[in-house]
Design a protein around this motif. Structure first.
Motif, PDB file in Angstrom:
ATOM      1  N   SER B 162       0.817  -1.216   0.000  1.00 50.44           N
ATOM      2  CA  SER B 162       0.000   0.000   0.000  1.00 50.44           C
ATOM      3  C   SER B 162       0.849   1.265   0.000  1.00 50.44           C
ATOM      4  O   SER B 162       0.349   2.354  -0.169  1.00 50.44           O
ATOM      5  CB  SER B 162      -0.960  -0.013   1.183  1.00 50.44           C
ATOM      6  OG  SER B 162      -0.223   0.081   2.379  1.00 50.44           O
ATOM      7  N   THR B 163       2.147   1.110   0.206  1.00 50.17           N
ATOM      8  CA  THR B 163       3.022   2.275   0.083  1.00 50.17           C
ATOM      9  C   THR B 163       3.913   2.090  -1.141  1.00 50.17           C
ATOM     10  O   THR B 163       4.183   0.975  -1.543  1.00 50.17           O
ATOM     11  CB  THR B 163       3.940   2.430   1.314  1.00 50.17           C
ATOM     12  OG1 THR B 163       4.743   1.257   1.421  1.00 50.17           O
ATOM     13  CG2 THR B 163       3.158   2.604   2.595  1.00 50.17           C
ATOM     14  N   THR B 164       4.332   3.211  -1.718  1.00 51.16           N
ATOM     15  CA  THR B 164       5.249   3.154  -2.863  1.00 51.16           C
ATOM     16  C   THR B 164       6.551   3.850  -2.473  1.00 51.16           C
ATOM     17  O   THR B 164       6.482   5.005  -2.092  1.00 51.16           O
ATOM     18  CB  THR B 164       4.655   3.879  -4.090  1.00 51.16           C
ATOM     19  OG1 THR B 164       3.287   3.479  -4.221  1.00 51.16           O
ATOM     20  CG2 THR B 164       5.417   3.556  -5.337  1.00 51.16           C
ATOM     21  N   ARG B 166       7.144  -0.348  -2.045  1.00 47.21           N
ATOM     22  CA  ARG B 166       6.608  -1.298  -1.064  1.00 47.21           C
ATOM     23  C   ARG B 166       7.534  -1.406   0.140  1.00 47.21           C
ATOM     24  O   ARG B 166       8.740  -1.153   0.039  1.00 47.21           O
ATOM     25  CB  ARG B 166       6.456  -2.669  -1.733  1.00 47.21           C
ATOM     26  CG  ARG B 166       7.790  -3.215  -2.152  1.00 47.21           C
ATOM     27  CD  ARG B 166       7.721  -4.553  -2.815  1.00 47.21           C
ATOM     28  NE  ARG B 166       9.087  -5.064  -2.959  1.00 47.21           N
ATOM     29  CZ  ARG B 166       9.392  -6.236  -3.492  1.00 47.21           C
ATOM     30  NH1 ARG B 166       8.442  -7.031  -3.925  1.00 47.21           N
ATOM     31  NH2 ARG B 166      10.644  -6.625  -3.587  1.00 47.21           N
TER      32      ARG B 166
END
Lengths: 353, 215
Positions: B162-164, B166
């Motif tokens: 969900s974060t970039t 990951r």
């Protein structure tokens, strides 16, 4: 989902396409070596996957007038424009670019729709690699000796092109799926990035790109051209180290191509193998692999291209493949390499409608 | 359960602690790579928390070193790093039956590492594994609590996408056990307790069941 997959053979009768340099782990530190993979007691020369990709990208630029994405050098990083709307190579070969300014971190990544293996020698080093002793003797005075390895072998490679991913960019907030940014999520203080993105988006709209919440889909004509150019480039591919001295033709001399509705490449197996210094083609292996994945094969066609002069003794085996797959309702086109690639590219174009 | 046989010419599994000029590969994939393969097959990010059990046995026939040009942070000029790659690899995955449909028709290209490590499904079979005591284990990673001797390393279990970019969601220490190549290694890597045993590959399969509902 649809994948254009293939395997190719490159005939390298005298070549050193990708060098390792001096191997510091060996006692002899004066020999420039070719790259090798070890297996058991043997080694196999190979060409890096990134080298093959580099040739591929270059060929697309030179033969198909692809406008390659420029390299940007910011203070601390180098990357391509990460603009797949404008640059087809960003689309097909993927990218990663971190926009990092102050404490704001917005990163875009695109997984390459085109994936390729290295080109690996079918023959082990003992029957393919030789060491050449050279002398630089044009100068006045004593000649300077140097040594380098080169090989004589056939290299095998495989690739897979994700046809749905070409010209289609996801903008979901998930690592690997953030191909582009949304203009409204770029902080105001990053005005440069913002205006860059406004330009990308207006260009996208101008050429008729479908834009929705989760993705951008380029017009089918653009996607069709990019995908089919990518495959057609194989026919003209040029590259490799030491071409001045060895002049290796790296266009495929043999190729098997097909389209599958799944992320597999059945050609990554022992269809072509080495047997006591000779390179053999196993028709049974190919037939059984294709039948195994018959459900996914769409259209039910297999394209096999072979250069007339390359491996003359395979013709009978190829007939066997053709006959037994025909019986199972799979059309097998056996032709020249160039023709196989062109016909396959037509199928790819047909997929986009 | 099913056993999925996956093959690739090359594979590479990042050694988490190395950051400098040499990038070695782990001899076997960590669980996070397995998560990646499952996700690629299904077409959406999979989590071990939804999978009742998973086991794997990885075998590689060889190795080599590749050179790669990189653009390092903090430097304007390029660098050449050496990267280790595994050669001619087989991965056996042991999964619940419902995974058969995903591996019959993978949504994305399957990779054993990086994008050059294209893999293919060779076979999917329904199998029964019988439990056996004193079996050799290898081609996989096992929890340290197993008591088996080997290289201990902190490895990612699952990534959070969900974060970039990951981020590793869970990192745990594991014992890395390469596939045993000789009798001495088999002996050393023999597990005292009971394990499902695969007679065809002649190896005990470490099934991760404890991750179900927990990751």
């Amino acid at each position: 989902m649809r994948f254009a997959v293939g395997m190719i053979l490159v005939d390298a009768p005298h070549s050193a396409l990708n060098m390792l340099g001096i191997d510091e782990s060996l006692p002899e530190r004066t020999v420039t070596r070719v790259k090798k993979l070890r297996k058991g007691g043997l080694s196999y020369p190979y060409v890096s996957p990134q080298a093959w990709r580099y040739w591929w990208r270059k060929t697309l630029s030179e033969r198909f007038n692809w406008n390659l994405s420029p390299m940007f050098r910011e203070e601390k990083q180098v990357f391509t424009a990460a603009n797949p709307i404008e640059y087809p190579d960003d689309d097909v070969f993927g990218y990663m670019r971190a926009f990092k300014k102050g404490n704001v971190n917005i990163t875009v990544t695109r997984i390459s729709p085109l994936k390729n293996t290295p080109l690996v020698s079918l023959l082990p080093d003992r029957s393919s690699v030789t060491q050449d002793e050279g002398y630089a003797s044009r100068h006045e005075g004593d000649p300077v000796p140097y040594s380098q390895e080169f090989y004589s072998t056939v290299l095998k490679g495989a690739f897979s092109l994700d046809l749905d991913a070409v010209g289609r960019y996801t903008i979901i907030d998930k690592a690997g799926f953030k191909n582009l940014l949304r203009v409204d999520e770029i902080p105001k203080n990053l005005s440069e990035v913002k205006s860059e993105y406004e330009a990308i988006m207006s260009k996208a709209e101008e050429i008729g790109t479908e834009i929705n919440e989760k993705e951008l889909i380029m017009p089918k004509e653009v996607r069709k051209k990019r995908a089919s150019d990518t495959i057609k480039a194989l026919r003209y591919i040029f590259g490799g180290a030491k071409q001045t001295q060895y002049l290796t033709d790296v266009t495929p001399k043999f190729t098997i191509l097909a389209m599958f509705e799944g992320g597999i490449n059945p050609f990554i197996s022992e269809i072509i193998y080495e047997d006591r210094g000779e390179i053999k083609f196993d028709s049974e292996a190919l037939i059984s692999r294709i039948l195994e994945f018959k459900d996914l094969l769409n259209p039910k066609k297999l394209f096999i291209g072979k250069d007339k002069g390359f491996m003359r003794e395979w013709e009978d085996e190829l007939k066997k493949v053709k006959n037994s797959l025909n019986e199972k309702g799979i059309e097998v086109v056996v032709t020249t390499v160039g023709d196989a690639i062109e016909k396959f590219a037509e199928e790819i174009e047909a997929y986009y409608g | 359960m099913i056993r999925v046989k996956i093959k690739s010419w090359t594979a590479s599994f990042r050694y988490p602690t190395f950051q400098s000029g040499y990038q070695p590969t782990l001899p076997v994939p960590p669980l996070s790579t397995i998560q990646g393969i499952l996700s690629a097959a299904r077409g959406e990010i999979a989590s071990f928390s939804e999978i009742p059990f998973v086991g794997y046995v990885f075998k590689s026939e060889g190795k080599g070193v590749d050179l790669e040009r990189i653009y390092a942070l903090g430097k304007t000029e390029t660098d050449v790093i050496r990267r280790e790659v595994l050669f001619d690899n087989t991965l056996h995955l042991y999964l619940p039956d419902e995974w058969e449909k995903y591996f019959r028709k993978p949504k994305f290209q399957l990779l054993l590492g990086r994008s050059s490590d294209i893999a293919t499904v060779e076979k999917i079979e329904k199998i029964e594994l019988k439990e056996r005591a004193n079996v050799p284990v290898g081609g996989t990673i096992v929890p340290i609590a197993s008591g088996l001797p080997g290289l201990v390393h902190a490895l990612p279990v699952e990534f959070d996408y969900s974060t970039t970019p990951r981020r590793a969601k869970i990192v745990k220490p594991f014992t890395i056990l390469p596939f045993p190549r000789n009798l001495a290694q088999r002996k050393r890597q023999t597990y005292n307790g009971k394990l499902p045993y695969d007679p065809e590959i002649d190896i005990g399969v470490w099934l991760y069941e404890g991750l179900h509902g927990k990751v």
